[in-house]
Write a protein that holds these residues in place. Structure first.
Motif, PDB file in Angstrom:
ATOM      1  N   VAL A 111      -3.042  -7.465  -0.949  1.00  7.72           N
ATOM      2  CA  VAL A 111      -2.759  -6.131  -1.800  1.00  7.72           C
ATOM      3  C   VAL A 111      -2.737  -4.981  -0.891  1.00  7.72           C
ATOM      4  CG1 VAL A 111      -3.321  -4.234  -3.755  1.00  7.72           C
ATOM      5  CG2 VAL A 111      -3.797  -6.744  -3.924  1.00  7.72           C
ATOM      6  N   ASP A 112      -1.774  -4.304  -0.600  1.00 10.38           N
ATOM      7  CA  ASP A 112      -1.423  -2.972   0.312  1.00 10.38           C
ATOM      8  C   ASP A 112      -1.201  -1.712  -0.529  1.00 10.38           C
ATOM      9  OD1 ASP A 112      -1.450  -5.234   2.118  1.00 10.38           O
ATOM     10  OD2 ASP A 112       0.072  -4.635   3.285  1.00 10.38           O
ATOM     11  N   ILE A 113      -2.024  -0.838   0.137  1.00 14.79           N
ATOM     12  CA  ILE A 113      -1.680   0.620  -0.641  1.00 14.79           C
ATOM     13  C   ILE A 113      -1.536   1.359   0.712  1.00 14.79           C
ATOM     14  CG2 ILE A 113      -2.661   2.649  -1.652  1.00 14.79           C
ATOM     15  CD1 ILE A 113      -4.675   0.459  -3.140  1.00 14.79           C
ATOM     16  N   ASP A 114      -0.184   1.967   0.796  1.00 17.17           N
ATOM     17  CA  ASP A 114       0.546   2.635   1.598  1.00 17.17           C
ATOM     18  C   ASP A 114       0.473   4.447   1.292  1.00 17.17           C
ATOM     19  OD1 ASP A 114       0.937   0.409   2.965  1.00 17.17           O
ATOM     20  OD2 ASP A 114       3.105   0.273   2.521  1.00 17.17           O
ATOM     21  N   ASP A 153      -7.750  -1.403   7.676  1.00 16.75           N
ATOM     22  CA  ASP A 153      -7.015  -0.311   7.754  1.00 16.75           C
ATOM     23  C   ASP A 153      -5.925  -0.197   8.941  1.00 16.75           C
ATOM     24  OD1 ASP A 153      -8.588   0.170   5.541  1.00 16.75           O
ATOM     25  OD2 ASP A 153      -9.988   1.516   6.740  1.00 16.75           O
ATOM     26  N   ASN A 154      -4.821   0.498   8.719  1.00 12.46           N
ATOM     27  CA  ASN A 154      -3.909   0.854   9.813  1.00 12.46           C
ATOM     28  C   ASN A 154      -3.422   2.229   9.578  1.00 12.46           C
ATOM     29  OD1 ASN A 154      -3.690  -1.479  11.345  1.00 12.46           O
ATOM     30  ND2 ASN A 154      -2.479  -2.475   9.459  1.00 12.46           N
ATOM     31  N   GLU A 214      -4.131   0.560   3.615  1.00 13.19           N
ATOM     32  CA  GLU A 214      -5.369  -0.482   3.409  1.00 13.19           C
ATOM     33  C   GLU A 214      -4.735  -1.791   2.937  1.00 13.19           C
ATOM     34  OE1 GLU A 214      -9.107   1.387   1.342  1.00 13.19           O
ATOM     35  OE2 GLU A 214      -7.606   2.830   1.194  1.00 13.19           O
ATOM     36  N   SER A 215      -5.353  -2.856   3.354  1.00 12.52           N
ATOM     37  CA  SER A 215      -4.915  -4.183   3.090  1.00 12.52           C
ATOM     38  C   SER A 215      -6.088  -5.054   2.747  1.00 12.52           C
ATOM     39  CB  SER A 215      -4.011  -4.489   4.278  1.00 12.52           C
ATOM     40  OG  SER A 215      -3.519  -5.858   3.852  1.00 12.52           O
ATOM     41  N   PHE A 216      -5.906  -5.672   1.446  1.00 11.09           N
ATOM     42  CA  PHE A 216      -7.109  -6.515   1.151  1.00 11.09           C
ATOM     43  C   PHE A 216      -6.488  -7.852   0.606  1.00 11.09           C
ATOM     44  CE2 PHE A 216      -8.003  -2.170   0.049  1.00 11.09           C
ATOM     45  CZ  PHE A 216      -9.223  -2.096  -0.029  1.00 11.09           C
ATOM     46  N   SER A 217      -7.042  -8.807   1.563  1.00  8.57           N
ATOM     47  CA  SER A 217      -6.312 -10.205   1.616  1.00  8.57           C
ATOM     48  C   SER A 217      -7.076 -11.307   0.917  1.00  8.57           C
ATOM     49  CB  SER A 217      -5.872 -10.682   2.842  1.00  8.57           C
ATOM     50  OG  SER A 217      -4.791  -9.880   3.446  1.00  8.57           O
ATOM     51  N   PHE A 218      -6.466 -12.354   0.374  1.00  7.30           N
ATOM     52  CA  PHE A 218      -7.123 -13.567  -0.371  1.00  7.30           C
ATOM     53  C   PHE A 218      -6.269 -14.794   0.068  1.00  7.30           C
ATOM     54  CE2 PHE A 218      -7.580  -9.649  -3.290  1.00  7.30           C
ATOM     55  CZ  PHE A 218      -8.959 -10.040  -3.813  1.00  7.30           C
ATOM     56  N   VAL A 219      -7.159 -15.780   0.448  1.00  5.86           N
ATOM     57  CA  VAL A 219      -6.434 -17.039   1.067  1.00  5.86           C
ATOM     58  C   VAL A 219      -6.738 -18.136   0.294  1.00  5.86           C
ATOM     59  CG1 VAL A 219      -6.383 -18.596   3.106  1.00  5.86           C
ATOM     60  CG2 VAL A 219      -6.312 -16.113   3.411  1.00  5.86           C
ATOM     61  N   LYS A 220      -5.970 -19.050  -0.086  1.00  5.56           N
ATOM     62  CA  LYS A 220      -6.082 -20.251  -0.675  1.00  5.56           C
ATOM     63  C   LYS A 220      -6.035 -21.219   0.632  1.00  5.56           C
ATOM     64  CE  LYS A 220      -4.755 -23.938  -3.655  1.00  5.56           C
ATOM     65  NZ  LYS A 220      -3.743 -24.564  -4.878  1.00  5.56           N
ATOM     66  N   ARG A 252       1.700  -8.998  13.827  1.00  8.51           N
ATOM     67  CA  ARG A 252       1.578  -7.995  12.689  1.00  8.51           C
ATOM     68  C   ARG A 252      -0.170  -8.243  12.364  1.00  8.51           C
ATOM     69  NH1 ARG A 252       5.940  -6.636  10.126  1.00  8.51           N
ATOM     70  NH2 ARG A 252       8.015  -7.847  10.623  1.00  8.51           N
ATOM     71  N   SER A 253      -0.710  -7.162  11.885  1.00 14.00           N
ATOM     72  CA  SER A 253      -2.225  -6.983  11.672  1.00 14.00           C
ATOM     73  C   SER A 253      -2.622  -7.793  10.749  1.00 14.00           C
ATOM     74  CB  SER A 253      -2.335  -5.584  11.409  1.00 14.00           C
ATOM     75  OG  SER A 253      -1.533  -4.966  10.233  1.00 14.00           O
ATOM     76  N   LYS A 254      -1.691  -8.103   9.693  1.00 12.33           N
ATOM     77  CA  LYS A 254      -2.108  -8.857   8.293  1.00 12.33           C
ATOM     78  C   LYS A 254      -2.292 -10.530   8.792  1.00 12.33           C
ATOM     79  CE  LYS A 254       0.086  -8.107   4.760  1.00 12.33           C
ATOM     80  NZ  LYS A 254      -0.920  -7.434   3.735  1.00 12.33           N
TER      81      LYS A 254
END
Length: 219
Positions: A93-96, A57-58, A75-81, A139-141
Motif C-alpha cells: 500500500v503506497d500513499i503519495d 518513506d520517500n 509512505e509504503s507498507f508491504s506484506f510478503v507471502k 527501486r526502493s520497494k
C-alpha cells in the motif's frame, strides 16, 4: 487581574493549538495484518498467509506537466507471502502526497500495460493496470523487500489507484505482485498485450482472481 486574564487566555490558546495539532495528526499503521489510515480514512485487510515486513518513506521532487519541480512524499507498507527466501506474492500500500494535485489519468505514462480499466474496491472506484515487471534494486520497494530477506523475480503486478482529498493531492496505490518463475512462459512474451497466447490470457484471468482475494479494502 488583567495579567491573570491574559495569562489564562494564552494558556487556552496554547491548549487549543495543541489539541488542533493532535486532531490534524495523520496516523497510518498495521494491526494484525490490517493497514489502517486516518487520512485518507480507510483500512486494508491482507490475507493471513502474508507477513508484514514494515514501511518505508520517500521524499523528493518530480516534474509536473508544466515542467515545474514539485515536492512529493510517499509512505509504503508491504506484506510478503514468503516461499523460503523468495517473495512468492506481495501486497503493498503506497500513499503519495504531492505539492499541487494529481491529474485524473494518473497512470497515463505507464508503458507496456497488459490490461487497464476501472474497478470497485470497498465501494470506491479505482483505476488499475496490469503489467510484466522485472524487479530492480534501484527501486526502493524492491530493495526494502530484499533487505528483509526476500528475493523478487520477474512477475506480474496489478496496481490499483485512487485520488483522495478536496485538493486532489493524495494518491493511494495498492500493488499486487505475483512471481512468474514457475509459470514456464518466456519472459519476453509478456511485453505486448496484443501478442499474448490463449494460455497467457487464461493465466492473467487466474492472476486477477488471486488479486481479488489477496486483500480487502474497507472505507
Amino acid at each position: 487581574m488583567k495579567k491573570y486574564i491574559l495569562l489564562s487566555l494564552k494558556c487556552l490558546l496554547l491548549l487549543a493549538l495543541i489539541l488542533g495539532c493532535s486532531a490534524l495528526q495523520i496516523k497510518r499503521e498495521v494491526h494484525e495484518n490490517t493497514f489502517v489510515s486516518s487520512y485518507p480514512n480507510f483500512a486494508i485487510s491482507v490475507g493471513p498467509e502474508y507477513k508484514y515486513i514494515g514501511s518505508i518513506d520517500n521524499n523528493g521532487t518530480g516534474e509536473s506537466i508544466s515542467g515545474r519541480n514539485l515536492r512529493y512524499s510517499t509512505e509504503s507498507f508491504s506484506f510478503v507471502k514468503p516461499d523460503k527466501d523468495r517473495a512468492e506474492k506481495v501486497v503493498s500500500v503506497d500513499i503519495d502526497t504531492i505539492q499541487t494535485y494529481f491529474v485524473s489519468d494518473f497512470f497515463r505514462n505507464v508503458k507496456n500495460q497488459l490490461d487497464k480499466g476501472t474497478t470497485d474496491l470497498g465501494g470506491e472506484k479505482f483505476q488499475y493496470y496490469t503489467m510484466f515487471v522485472e524487479p530492480t534494486m534501484n527501486r526502493s520497494k524492491t530493495r526494502h523487500i530484499a533487505e528483509q530477506g526476500y528475493k523478487m523475480s520477474t512477475g506480474l503486478v496489478k496496481v490499483f489507484g485512487r485520488i483522495y482529498g478536496a485538493k486532489g493531492n493524495t494518491l493511494v496505490k495498492i500493488y499486487y505482485y505475483e512471481a512468474l518463475d514457475n509459470s514456464k512462459f518466456d519472459n519476453r512474451s509478456w511485453k505486448n498485450a496484443d501478442d499474448l497466447s490463449q494460455k497467457q490470457i487464461e493465466y492473467l484471468r487466474d492472476f486477477d482472481e488471486s488479486a481479488k482475494i489477496a486483500f480487502e479494502l474497507m472505507s
